[in-house]
Design a protein around this motif. Structure first.
Motif, PDB file in Angstrom:
ATOM      1  N   GLU A   6      33.219  59.171  61.566  1.00 44.80           N
ATOM      2  CA  GLU A   6      32.772  57.827  61.734  1.00 44.80           C
ATOM      3  C   GLU A   6      32.381  57.202  60.145  1.00 44.80           C
ATOM      4  O   GLU A   6      32.797  56.181  59.925  1.00 44.80           O
ATOM      5  CB  GLU A   6      31.648  57.651  62.505  1.00 44.80           C
ATOM      6  CG  GLU A   6      31.630  56.669  63.585  1.00 44.80           C
ATOM      7  CD  GLU A   6      30.659  56.670  64.520  1.00 44.80           C
ATOM      8  OE1 GLU A   6      30.889  57.357  65.734  1.00 44.80           O
ATOM      9  OE2 GLU A   6      29.467  56.087  64.488  1.00 44.80           O
ATOM     10  N   ASN A   7      31.665  58.028  59.252  1.00 45.39           N
ATOM     11  CA  ASN A   7      31.547  57.675  58.178  1.00 45.39           C
ATOM     12  C   ASN A   7      32.616  57.551  57.317  1.00 45.39           C
ATOM     13  O   ASN A   7      32.861  56.744  56.321  1.00 45.39           O
ATOM     14  CB  ASN A   7      30.469  58.436  57.245  1.00 45.39           C
ATOM     15  CG  ASN A   7      28.960  58.026  58.000  1.00 45.39           C
ATOM     16  OD1 ASN A   7      28.682  56.984  58.330  1.00 45.39           O
ATOM     17  ND2 ASN A   7      28.348  58.906  58.168  1.00 45.39           N
ATOM     18  N   MET A  40      42.187  58.809  63.496  1.00 49.37           N
ATOM     19  CA  MET A  40      41.264  58.445  64.452  1.00 49.37           C
ATOM     20  C   MET A  40      41.775  58.944  65.949  1.00 49.37           C
ATOM     21  O   MET A  40      41.198  59.960  66.727  1.00 49.37           O
ATOM     22  CB  MET A  40      41.124  56.779  64.826  1.00 49.37           C
ATOM     23  CG  MET A  40      40.004  56.690  65.689  1.00 49.37           C
ATOM     24  SD  MET A  40      39.577  54.854  65.780  1.00 49.37           S
ATOM     25  CE  MET A  40      41.049  54.171  66.425  1.00 49.37           C
ATOM     26  N   ALA A  91      30.511  62.351  64.101  1.00 43.01           N
ATOM     27  CA  ALA A  91      29.791  61.508  63.460  1.00 43.01           C
ATOM     28  C   ALA A  91      29.927  61.276  61.961  1.00 43.01           C
ATOM     29  O   ALA A  91      30.101  60.340  61.430  1.00 43.01           O
ATOM     30  CB  ALA A  91      28.216  61.969  63.510  1.00 43.01           C
ATOM     31  N   TRP A 146      40.300  62.288  67.702  1.00 44.24           N
ATOM     32  CA  TRP A 146      39.779  62.102  69.165  1.00 44.24           C
ATOM     33  C   TRP A 146      40.467  62.924  70.174  1.00 44.24           C
ATOM     34  O   TRP A 146      39.935  63.439  71.083  1.00 44.24           O
ATOM     35  CB  TRP A 146      40.092  60.414  69.589  1.00 44.24           C
ATOM     36  CG  TRP A 146      39.294  59.930  71.000  1.00 44.24           C
ATOM     37  CD1 TRP A 146      40.041  59.855  72.074  1.00 44.24           C
ATOM     38  CD2 TRP A 146      38.089  59.778  70.907  1.00 44.24           C
ATOM     39  NE1 TRP A 146      39.132  59.478  73.007  1.00 44.24           N
ATOM     40  CE2 TRP A 146      37.749  59.446  72.320  1.00 44.24           C
ATOM     41  CE3 TRP A 146      36.963  60.029  70.252  1.00 44.24           C
ATOM     42  CZ2 TRP A 146      36.470  59.443  72.963  1.00 44.24           C
ATOM     43  CZ3 TRP A 146      35.670  59.648  70.760  1.00 44.24           C
ATOM     44  CH2 TRP A 146      35.547  59.300  72.001  1.00 44.24           C
TER      45      TRP A 146
END
Ligand code: FES
Length: 578
Positions: free
Chosen positions: A192-193, A171, A189, A175
């Motif tokens: 995120e899954n 993450m 996106a 990021w």
């Protein structure tokens, strides 16, 4: 070790005082147990086992624990005990603000008082998300009943576009890629899954995996428990086994204090260091040891770090994830590679000593769990620093830092608090370079309060775009176990109480030398004294409530951040007296 111990009689069980005497109170307790729907033969004369469950709808790391509590009950019933489930606070690392560390001691208090005040003969503790493990064990250690810990287990590996993702670690990485303009909203996106695919705690060697492994090394879980993936049917079976064991432990009266010895804590420290585990474990193990009457210090960590290599090739310092570790042999296989530094003839909650538990343990993948002659690092993963900037110590996870920064002198740029840092870090007028040393203060135990995980200060966007991915960063905060970088953490005493970090000014030179275990502010003593004379303490953040209690009672990082009134010695009356 437990074989051959006598069994207590039912009348000697603690719960007998509640249920088995002739008085009005026992009559009332029996009547109310009928009200709960139990037949006398289901519970009278049997060990009462409290199952402390940190399940909650908001805690994805523990969302499967309602089912696991049922599995523990199956084991307890089978073994002839009487299981009772107690909901306790959930500490969700993801959702609880400002930081679950603020509430670790609250869960420890809840655990202690609940076990003491109810008719409990033994306890099974269900937890795993970062602070839950130390909180539950701290509270239980203060009561000293027979106790088994059931680790929540790691979630499945993350996946994205044929890449394996690690919690937290990837993450932060992606990021930073987004901030550097390397990926966009579409990729984010998808990420995120893909990052968190199942119930269970973070599956890197973050704080959760570090602390559950420490619990197993301490001997308070059934063997091999800590690495079983949360959704593996083996996790259910481990929970049943834990239920079976706790009943036997009650009959044998094998209490936590017989397991949580100085030797056990030394072995937990060695385990954490050889795993390349989270720096948070330093604080938690010191606090847990304190509740067990064992004095564990920062110097113990540094001493043991010099005797154990890093053998676990796990993110964030290495390559693999917890599921790989599990199938490579799990903690028994791992500990079998450290037998020369462990105390093997000590009791555990399982049948037999640690030596017996490790007998026959195998490693099935020597890249995940390395041989002693092929370590990831020659020394344990955490170093303890000293110097005029941290008279009571600081820590750095040097194996997760860029090597060229481990000996570095650079000019400080100081942020007085996290909000100021967030507002200004990307301001080009600061003109930061990769040589600067980022300093964050007022993020410690009292100043945070609760030592939020701010310690991996962000690299400014414009430096990321230049390809800079690590800088020396110094704070009195903590850092997530899934984070990485040359981050000096837990500076003690903290700046909020006037520790030397409070005296640093932008432009001062700071030297970090990990090999020499040094963190030095290159400012003359007389100048520091002048600055100290002009320093005033920041105002307390909480005027009332739990936060005010916290600020009043919390101890410094080097002593474990327990509450002073909880960590001191003193008598606690038997709740049933009179
Ligand atoms: Fe629970 Fe990482 S968020 S262990």
């Amino acid at each position: 070790m437990t074989a051959g111990r006598g069994r207590v009689a039912p009348e000697e069980l603690r719960s007998h005082q509640w249920y088995g005497t002739d008085g009005l109170r026992s009559f009332s307790h029996r009547a109310r147990t009928r009200q709960l729907g139990y037949l006398p033969e289901e519970h009278l004369g049997k060990p009462v086992i409290a199952i402390l469950n940190t399940w909650s709808d908001i805690n994805p790391c523990h969302v499967h624990l309602r089912d696991r509590a049922q599995a523990v009950k199956r084991g307890v019933w089978q073994a002839g005990g009487f299981p009772l489930e107690f909901p306790v606070s959930t500490l969700s690392e993801t959702f609880q603000k400002p930081t679950p560390m603020l509430y670790r001691n609250l869960l420890a208090m809840e655990t202690e008082e609940l076990l003491r005040s109810y008719p409990v003969d033994g306890a099974v503790l269900l937890g795993g998300c970062d602070k839950s493990t130390p909180a539950l064990l701290m509270g239980a250690a203060s009561v000293d009943l027979p106790t088994v810990f059931v680790p929540a287990g790691p979630m499945l590996p993350g996946h994205w576009r044929n890449e394996v993702l690690g919690s937290g670690t990837d993450m932060w990485k992606y990021w930073d890629d987004k901030r550097a303009g390397l990926i966009g909203d579409c990729e984010m996106a998808e990420l995120e899954n893909g990052l968190a695919r199942s119930p269970g705690h973070c599956m890197t060697m973050g704080t959760a995996s570090t602390l559950t492994a420490a619990a197993e090394a301490l001997g308070v879980t059934v063997p091999g428990a800590s690495s079983i993936p949360a959704v593996d049917s083996g996790h259910d079976r481990m929970a049943v086994q834990s239920g079976l064991r706790i009943v036997e432990l009650v009959w044998q009266q094998l209490t936590l204090s017989e397991i949580l010895t100085a030797d056990a804590y030394e072995d937990a420290v060695a385990t954490v260091l050889a795993l390349g585990g989270s720096t948070n474990a330093v604080i938690h193990l010191i606090a847990m040891a304190g509740r067990s009457g064992v004095k564990l210090t920062l110097d113990d960590f540094d001493r043991i770090a010099r005797t154990v290599p890093v053998l676990a090739n796990l993110r964030p310092g290495g390559k693999y994830l917890m599921e790989d570790f599990h199938f490579a042999g799990g903690l028994p296989g791992f500990l079998a590679r450290l037998t020369d530094v462990l105390h093997l003839d000590r009791p555990t909650v399982a049948h037999g000593t640690m030596r017996e538990q490790l007998d026959g343990a195998l490693v099935h993948d020597a890249d995940v769990i390395r041989e002693r002659d092929n370590p990831l690092a020659e020394e344990g993963g955490v170093a303890v620093l000293r110097g005029n900037l941290c008279p009571d110590g600081a820590v750095i996870k040097h194996i997760a830092a860029e090597p060229h920064l481990l000996r570095h002198t650079g000019p400080a740029v100081v942020f007085d608090d996290y909000q100021e840092m967030q507002r200004t870090i990307n301001d080009p007028s600061l003109a930061l370079t990769a040589d600067h040393v980022l300093v964050l203060r007022n993020a410690g135990p009292k100043g945070g309060p609760g030592m939020p995980e701010y310690g991996m200060l962000p690299i400014p966007d414009y430096l990321l775009k230049q390809g800079v991915r690590d800088m020396v960063r110094i704070s009195d905060a903590r850092m997530s176990g899934t984070s990485y970088g040359a981050c000096v953490l837990h500076v003690a005493p903290e700046s909020f109480v006037g520790g030397p970090l409070a005296l640093v000014r932008t432009g001062d030179l700071i030297t970090l030398d990990v090999e020499a275990r040094l963190l030095q502010l290159d400012v003359p003593d007389d100048e520091l004294e002048l600055r100290r004379a002009g320093w005033t303490a920041p105002p307390a953040r909480y005027g009332r409530g739990y936060g005010a209690l916290y600020q009043d009672q919390i101890t410094q990082a080097d002593t474990g951040c327990d509450f002073a009134f909880l960590s001191r010695q003193g008598e606690v009356p038997d709740p049933y007296a009179g």
